[in-house]
Design an enzyme around this catalytic site. Structure first.
Site, PDB file in Angstrom:
ATOM      1  N   GLY A  31       0.810  -1.219   0.000  1.00  0.00           N
ATOM      2  CA  GLY A  31       0.000   0.000   0.000  1.00  0.00           C
ATOM      3  C   GLY A  31       0.836   1.258   0.000  1.00  0.00           C
ATOM      4  N   GLY A  36       5.701   4.378  -8.712  1.00  0.00           N
ATOM      5  CA  GLY A  36       6.404   3.112  -8.947  1.00  0.00           C
ATOM      6  C   GLY A  36       5.426   1.943  -8.949  1.00  0.00           C
ATOM      7  N   HIS A  37       4.506   1.955  -7.977  1.00  0.00           N
ATOM      8  CA  HIS A  37       3.489   0.885  -7.944  1.00  0.00           C
ATOM      9  C   HIS A  37       2.573   0.990  -9.161  1.00  0.00           C
ATOM     10  CE1 HIS A  37       4.190   1.463  -3.460  1.00  0.00           C
ATOM     11  NE2 HIS A  37       4.401   0.175  -3.601  1.00  0.00           N
ATOM     12  N   GLN A  61       7.775  -9.570   7.694  1.00  0.00           N
ATOM     13  CA  GLN A  61       9.002  -9.108   7.041  1.00  0.00           C
ATOM     14  C   GLN A  61       9.610  -7.890   7.733  1.00  0.00           C
ATOM     15  OE1 GLN A  61       6.727  -8.326   3.244  1.00  0.00           O
ATOM     16  NE2 GLN A  61       8.198  -6.665   3.028  1.00  0.00           N
ATOM     17  N   LYS A 151      13.475  -1.717  -7.800  1.00  0.00           N
ATOM     18  CA  LYS A 151      14.153  -0.990  -6.713  1.00  0.00           C
ATOM     19  C   LYS A 151      14.572  -1.987  -5.631  1.00  0.00           C
ATOM     20  CE  LYS A 151      12.152   1.609  -3.585  1.00  0.00           C
ATOM     21  NZ  LYS A 151      12.654   1.024  -2.313  1.00  0.00           N
ATOM     22  N   ASP A 152      13.670  -2.923  -5.348  1.00  0.00           N
ATOM     23  CA  ASP A 152      13.990  -3.989  -4.389  1.00  0.00           C
ATOM     24  C   ASP A 152      14.593  -5.143  -5.178  1.00  0.00           C
ATOM     25  OD1 ASP A 152      12.719  -2.912  -1.832  1.00  0.00           O
ATOM     26  OD2 ASP A 152      11.107  -2.709  -3.273  1.00  0.00           O
TER      27      ASP A 152
HETATM   28  O1  PAF Z   1       7.804  -4.901  -2.011  1.00  0.00           O
HETATM   29  C1  PAF Z   1       6.858  -4.954  -1.205  1.00  0.00           C
HETATM   30  O2  PAF Z   1       6.039  -4.025  -1.095  1.00  0.00           O
HETATM   31  C2  PAF Z   1       6.711  -6.169  -0.310  1.00  0.00           C
HETATM   32  O3  PAF Z   1       7.943  -6.643   0.101  1.00  0.00           O
HETATM   33  C3  PAF Z   1       5.868  -7.287  -0.935  1.00  0.00           C
HETATM   34  C4  PAF Z   1       6.521  -7.857  -2.196  1.00  0.00           C
HETATM   35  C5  PAF Z   1       4.488  -6.768  -1.268  1.00  0.00           C
HETATM   36  C6  PAF Z   1       5.711  -8.449   0.069  1.00  0.00           C
HETATM   37  O4  PAF Z   1       5.095  -8.026   1.243  1.00  0.00           O
END
Ligand code: PAF
Length: 282
Positions: A31, A36-37, A61, A151-152
């Site tokens: 959210g 980017g999203h 996480q 980015k990740d």
């Molecule tokens: O990149 C993210 O926003 C989170 O790490 C993901 C992939 C939604 C997993 O919770």
């Protein structure tokens, strides 16, 4: 766009789409959506008939002293952005739906190799949390494709390896970083920055570009290059977490055979941790 928080309703809605012959894309998010999203959603719209986004701030996480409680939750704004970008279905499970017996009792997905070092070194357990929740979301939605931001970059490598190792029938797409006008990689965590910190934040990308330029011109004295990078970042108010050069295809330590390299960095501005990466094509 339909919003659902119930797993059975999600499965029923997806079954209907499947019966109508539609292909399914999944964009998992936490959210607080930014451009980017939205780039992920737009790519998904191009590649599949039915685009499913999920919003779940995954406690598994986050480390004990991390920003789980303060992580921005902006559902209404997120819904409008998703709707406008062409998303068909939004899944917003609660923690009870994802971890019905609590996190401690839950099966963990752990991806060896790529999860170690870099962000995995600074955030122990982080990638187990990511792999576990992404594996569950893939099983819940059973999409044809799933899209994640570059980015990740390490996260993307972890997910690709998990999908390959566990034979999950999904095609994973990485989507390039979206940057602000001054080069700062978009991130939900940018919202934590004060105005002066925000003004300094592009230094991370700028210092990485300076470093990349030196590598491209043939400088290979990495200890000296990284020390210089560190002092430039310090001067801009950052505290370096890591800077590393890896093979962009394997994410292993770069060696002489590597032709596609990637510079990966994480650094703190105050208590905000920012990450960024840059591909170097030799
Ligand atoms: O990149 C993210 O926003 C989170 O790490 C993901 C992939 C939604 C997993 O919770």
């Amino acid at each position: 766009m339909k919003t659902l928080n119930n797993l059975q309703q999600l499965r029923d809605t997806i079954a209907e789409a499947r019966q109508a012959g539609q292909s399914i894309a999944l964009v998992p998010t936490m959210g607080n959506l930014h451009a980017g999203h939205i780039a992920l959603i737009k790519q998904a719209v191009e590649r599949a008939d039915c685009v499913v986004a999920s919003i779940f701030v995954n406690p598994l996480q986050f480390g004990a002293n991390e920003d789980l409680d303060s992580y921005p939750r902006t559902l209404e704004a997120d819904q409008s952005k998703l709707q406008e970008a062409g998303c068909n279905l939004l899944f917003i499970p609660d923690a009870q739906t994802i971890y019905p017996h609590g996190m401690e009792q839950h099966t963990l997905v752990s991806v060896p190799g790529v999860s170690t070092g870099l962000c995995g070194g600074s955030r122990p357990g982080h990638f187990d949390g990511v792999a576990t929740v992404v594996c569950k979301l893939l099983n819940m939605v059973q999409p044809d494709i799933a899209l994640f931001g570059e980015k990740d970059f390490q996260q993307l490598a972890v997910i690709r390896k998990m999908v390959a190792d566990l034979n999950i029938p999904v095609q994973v797409f990485g989507v390039p970083i979206v940057r602000d006008h001054d080069g700062l990689a978009l991130s939900s965590r940018n919202g934590y920055l004060s105005a002066p910190q925000r003004a300094n934040a592009p230094a991370l990308h700028q210092c990485m570009q300076t470093l990349k330029a030196k590598i491209i011109t043939g400088d290979r004295d990495y200890p000296a290059l990284f020390a210089q990078f560190n002092s430039e970042l310090n001067a801009a108010g950052f505290r370096l977490d890591y800077i590393e050069l890896r093979d962009a295809l394997t994410l292993e330590k770069a060696d002489l055979a590597s032709t596609q390299l990637i510079l990966l960095a994480a650094a703190y501005l105050g208590s905000t941790r920012l990450i960024d990466n840059l591909i170097i094509d030799l």
